[in-house]
Design a protein around this motif. Structure first.
Motif, short mmCIF file in Angstrom:
data_model
loop_
_atom_site.label_atom_id
_atom_site.label_comp_id
_atom_site.label_asym_id
_atom_site.label_seq_id
_atom_site.Cartn_x
_atom_site.Cartn_y
_atom_site.Cartn_z
N CYS A 23 -7.52 39.26 -106.31
CA CYS A 23 -6.51 40.52 -106.29
C CYS A 23 -7.17 41.81 -105.81
CB CYS A 23 -6.20 40.49 -107.04
SG CYS A 23 -4.70 38.97 -107.59
N THR A 24 -6.67 42.42 -105.22
CA THR A 24 -7.60 43.89 -105.21
C THR A 24 -6.87 45.00 -104.88
OG1 THR A 24 -9.24 44.81 -104.10
CG2 THR A 24 -7.48 43.52 -102.54
N PRO A 25 -6.58 46.32 -104.83
CA PRO A 25 -6.83 47.83 -105.25
C PRO A 25 -7.30 47.95 -103.58
CG PRO A 25 -8.82 48.35 -106.03
CD PRO A 25 -8.59 46.72 -105.70
N GLU A 26 -6.18 49.22 -102.72
CA GLU A 26 -6.55 49.96 -102.27
C GLU A 26 -6.97 51.15 -101.60
OE1 GLU A 26 -3.70 49.59 -98.16
OE2 GLU A 26 -4.73 51.78 -97.91
N TYR A 27 -8.76 51.02 -101.12
CA TYR A 27 -9.22 52.26 -101.61
C TYR A 27 -9.33 52.69 -100.15
CZ TYR A 27 -10.35 51.14 -106.63
OH TYR A 27 -10.42 50.89 -107.94
N HIS A 28 -9.16 54.28 -99.89
CA HIS A 28 -9.59 54.38 -98.56
C HIS A 28 -8.93 53.83 -97.27
CE1 HIS A 28 -10.57 58.02 -100.33
NE2 HIS A 28 -11.71 56.83 -100.79
N ASN A 29 -7.66 52.94 -97.66
CA ASN A 29 -7.19 52.29 -96.11
C ASN A 29 -8.63 50.48 -96.37
OD1 ASN A 29 -5.50 53.09 -95.33
ND2 ASN A 29 -6.24 54.93 -93.89
N ALA A 30 -9.20 50.32 -96.86
CA ALA A 30 -9.80 49.13 -97.53
C ALA A 30 -9.74 48.47 -98.62
CB ALA A 30 -10.98 49.28 -96.86
N VAL A 31 -10.28 47.33 -98.58
CA VAL A 31 -11.03 46.37 -100.69
C VAL A 31 -12.04 47.64 -100.78
CG1 VAL A 31 -10.36 44.35 -99.30
CG2 VAL A 31 -13.02 45.29 -99.39
N SER A 32 -11.38 47.17 -102.10
CA SER A 32 -12.42 48.01 -103.42
C SER A 32 -14.34 47.25 -102.82
CB SER A 32 -12.95 48.09 -104.57
OG SER A 32 -12.93 46.39 -104.43
N GLY A 33 -15.17 48.79 -102.76
CA GLY A 33 -16.41 48.19 -102.51
C GLY A 33 -16.88 47.18 -104.02
N ALA A 34 -16.30 47.12 -105.26
CA ALA A 34 -17.00 46.07 -105.59
C ALA A 34 -16.76 45.09 -104.91
CB ALA A 34 -16.83 46.72 -107.17
N LEU A 35 -15.58 45.03 -104.59
CA LEU A 35 -14.81 43.44 -104.04
C LEU A 35 -15.82 43.00 -102.90
CD1 LEU A 35 -13.68 41.24 -104.19
CD2 LEU A 35 -11.75 42.32 -102.91
N LYS A 36 -16.13 44.26 -101.78
CA LYS A 36 -16.55 43.86 -100.97
C LYS A 36 -18.44 43.46 -100.75
CE LYS A 36 -17.59 43.68 -96.44
NZ LYS A 36 -18.87 43.24 -96.07
N ASN A 37 -18.60 43.95 -101.95
CA ASN A 37 -20.38 43.72 -102.05
C ASN A 37 -20.47 42.88 -103.29
OD1 ASN A 37 -22.83 44.65 -103.49
ND2 ASN A 37 -22.16 44.49 -105.13
N CYS A 38 -18.73 41.59 -103.83
CA CYS A 38 -19.27 40.93 -104.27
C CYS A 38 -19.04 39.52 -102.74
CB CYS A 38 -17.97 40.29 -105.37
SG CYS A 38 -17.34 39.14 -106.21
N ALA B 243 -2.80 45.00 -105.50
CA ALA B 243 -2.18 45.37 -106.41
C ALA B 243 -2.54 47.95 -106.64
CB ALA B 243 -1.90 45.08 -107.26
N GLY B 244 -1.71 48.01 -107.35
CA GLY B 244 -1.21 49.65 -107.04
C GLY B 244 -1.90 50.42 -106.51
N CYS B 245 -0.90 50.58 -104.79
CA CYS B 245 -1.50 51.66 -103.58
C CYS B 245 -0.02 52.86 -104.60
CB CYS B 245 0.05 50.84 -102.79
SG CYS B 245 -1.20 48.60 -102.51
N HIS B 246 0.70 52.42 -105.24
CA HIS B 246 1.35 54.04 -105.57
C HIS B 246 1.99 54.36 -104.68
CE1 HIS B 246 -0.70 53.84 -109.47
NE2 HIS B 246 -2.46 53.40 -108.45
N GLY B 247 2.75 53.46 -103.81
CA GLY B 247 3.51 54.46 -102.68
C GLY B 247 2.70 54.22 -101.39
N LYS B 248 1.65 53.40 -101.47
CA LYS B 248 1.04 53.76 -99.56
C LYS B 248 0.58 52.83 -99.23
CE LYS B 248 -2.08 57.70 -101.97
NZ LYS B 248 -3.65 57.45 -102.67
N GLY B 249 1.30 51.58 -99.54
CA GLY B 249 1.82 50.29 -98.74
C GLY B 249 0.37 49.05 -99.00
N GLY B 250 -0.50 49.49 -99.27
CA GLY B 250 -1.41 48.56 -99.42
C GLY B 250 -2.04 47.64 -98.06
N ILE B 251 -0.96 47.70 -97.10
CA ILE B 251 -1.30 46.77 -95.71
C ILE B 251 -3.05 46.92 -95.51
CG2 ILE B 251 -0.70 48.11 -94.36
CD1 ILE B 251 0.51 44.28 -94.57
#
Length: 175
Positions: free
Chosen positions: A74-89, A108-116
């Protein structure tokens, strides 16, 4: 055992709420699951030094991944990508950790931005470690969670349960 990886570093994250919802659903199927939550379990910055792996939380991550038959991310979308914390993990893991394991992905949590874009980014990362990623995936906007980070939208609850059941079936065929 199914590992649920919550990739948001944010306290009170809806991804943590989604991970708990998924874990509760697996309990209904009598399937063991564990959550590795990056909002409560901090990892050191990956440097590819041998000493990185001495960290207690890194050891916990490696143990959970080794034990898992499948992994839900499960990941949020930060700047069109996964979180830095997830990438680091994920940088602490390699092909051996994902061999013969099915991966299921949620945003989860795209606030209308899509998440794709986060899903596409995660798919690219997982391809780099030769992971068997399910073609099924799902995006849930933040508005479908309550103030305690509980998934409250019935249609999304049903979709999540249907998708995670596919991992139950995969796990059962491996036994």
């Amino acid at each position: 055992m199914i590992l649920i990886l919550s990739g948001s570093p944010r306290k009170n994250s809806i991804n943590s709420g989604l991970a708990k919802y998924i874990q509760n659903a697996y309990e209904q199927y009598n399937v063991e699951s564990l959550i590795f939550d990056l909002s409560s379990t901090q990892l050191p910055l990956f440097t590819d030094e041998e000493s990185d792996y001495d960290n207690e939380n890194v050891q916990k991550l490696l143990k959970y991944v080794e034990k898992a038959t499948s992994i839900v991310i499960c990941t949020p979308e930060y700047h069109n990508a996964v979180s830095g914390a997830l990438k680091n993990c994920l940088d602490f893991l390699n092909r051996d950790h994902f061999f013969n394991k099915k991966i299921l992905m949620f945003v989860a949590g795209c606030h209308g931005k899509g998440g794709i874009n986060a899903l596409n980014n995660l798919r690219l990362i997982m391809r780099g470690v030769a992971a068997d990623v399910s073609p099924q995936q799902h995006v849930i906007d933040g508005e479908y969670f309550d103030e305690e980070q509980n998934l409250v939208h019935e249609e999304h609850q049903l979709i999540v349960k249907e998708l995670i059941y596919s991992l139950v079936q995969f796990t059962e065929t491996k036994v």
